[in-house]
Scaffold this motif. Sequence first.
Motif, mmCIF file in Angstrom:
data_model
loop_
_atom_site.group_PDB
_atom_site.id
_atom_site.type_symbol
_atom_site.label_atom_id
_atom_site.label_comp_id
_atom_site.label_asym_id
_atom_site.label_seq_id
_atom_site.Cartn_x
_atom_site.Cartn_y
_atom_site.Cartn_z
ATOM 1 N N LYS A 247 16.579 30.199 24.439
ATOM 2 C CA LYS A 247 15.427 28.961 24.554
ATOM 3 C C LYS A 247 14.518 29.531 25.395
ATOM 4 C CE LYS A 247 18.953 25.623 23.147
ATOM 5 N NZ LYS A 247 19.916 26.287 22.976
ATOM 6 N N ILE A 248 13.853 30.595 25.388
ATOM 7 C CA ILE A 248 12.900 31.158 26.255
ATOM 8 C C ILE A 248 11.953 32.089 25.546
ATOM 9 C CG2 ILE A 248 14.099 31.047 28.184
ATOM 10 C CD1 ILE A 248 14.534 34.288 28.035
ATOM 11 N N PRO A 249 10.682 31.977 25.686
ATOM 12 C CA PRO A 249 9.737 33.031 24.849
ATOM 13 C C PRO A 249 9.940 34.536 25.365
ATOM 14 C CG PRO A 249 8.749 31.969 26.653
ATOM 15 C CD PRO A 249 9.986 31.324 26.560
ATOM 16 N N PHE A 250 9.900 35.302 24.404
ATOM 17 C CA PHE A 250 9.684 36.676 24.711
ATOM 18 C C PHE A 250 8.340 37.279 25.184
ATOM 19 C CE2 PHE A 250 12.999 36.301 21.742
ATOM 20 C CZ PHE A 250 14.296 37.157 22.348
ATOM 21 N N VAL A 251 7.998 37.355 26.424
ATOM 22 C CA VAL A 251 6.715 37.423 26.949
ATOM 23 C C VAL A 251 6.434 38.991 26.792
ATOM 24 C CG1 VAL A 251 5.034 37.247 28.948
ATOM 25 C CG2 VAL A 251 6.559 35.442 28.170
ATOM 26 N N GLN A 252 5.630 39.582 26.393
ATOM 27 C CA GLN A 252 5.483 41.149 26.210
ATOM 28 C C GLN A 252 3.860 41.565 26.060
ATOM 29 O OE1 GLN A 252 7.492 41.918 22.476
ATOM 30 N NE2 GLN A 252 9.336 42.052 23.442
ATOM 31 N N THR A 253 3.625 42.685 26.609
ATOM 32 C CA THR A 253 2.265 43.207 26.400
ATOM 33 C C THR A 253 2.227 44.195 25.149
ATOM 34 O OG1 THR A 253 2.016 43.524 28.795
ATOM 35 C CG2 THR A 253 0.500 44.489 27.287
ATOM 36 N N LYS B 64 -2.915 42.878 24.476
ATOM 37 C CA LYS B 64 -2.917 41.551 25.346
ATOM 38 C C LYS B 64 -1.340 41.404 25.434
ATOM 39 C CE LYS B 64 -3.215 38.954 21.033
ATOM 40 N NZ LYS B 64 -3.718 37.671 20.372
ATOM 41 N N THR B 65 -1.243 40.252 26.400
ATOM 42 C CA THR B 65 0.112 39.742 26.592
ATOM 43 C C THR B 65 0.536 38.630 25.815
ATOM 44 O OG1 THR B 65 0.059 40.660 28.866
ATOM 45 C CG2 THR B 65 1.681 38.823 28.405
ATOM 46 N N VAL B 66 1.494 38.679 24.861
ATOM 47 C CA VAL B 66 1.856 37.383 24.003
ATOM 48 C C VAL B 66 3.225 36.834 24.570
ATOM 49 C CG1 VAL B 66 0.328 38.228 22.315
ATOM 50 C CG2 VAL B 66 2.808 38.933 22.519
ATOM 51 N N ALA B 67 3.291 35.585 23.985
ATOM 52 C CA ALA B 67 4.742 34.961 24.293
ATOM 53 C C ALA B 67 5.433 34.727 22.990
ATOM 54 C CB ALA B 67 4.385 33.555 25.247
#
Length: 79
Positions: free
Chosen positions: A10-16, A56-59
């Motif tokens: 229940k969290i996003p995967f924040v990645q560059t 870029k960084t995405v969630a």
Amino acid sequence: MNERTKRCPKIPFVQTVEPGTYFWCACGQSKSQPYCDGSHKGTGFTPKKVEITGAKTVAWCGCKHSQDAPFCDGSHSQL
């Protein structure tokens, strides 16, 4: 809650990410979250193809409930 979301964080995967083509897992069964690994076969779900044109960084959505899939819109906070 359906079977698919029981396995999803229940969290996003924040990645560059770098420019390229990505396939976001929509079924929740991939062992390579947030990316598809083919585990959806036979589920009725298909991965979402995403073209990233610049670094870029995405969630990425982790809960699989985002109305802006494959990107997080905060829907996980309502689960």
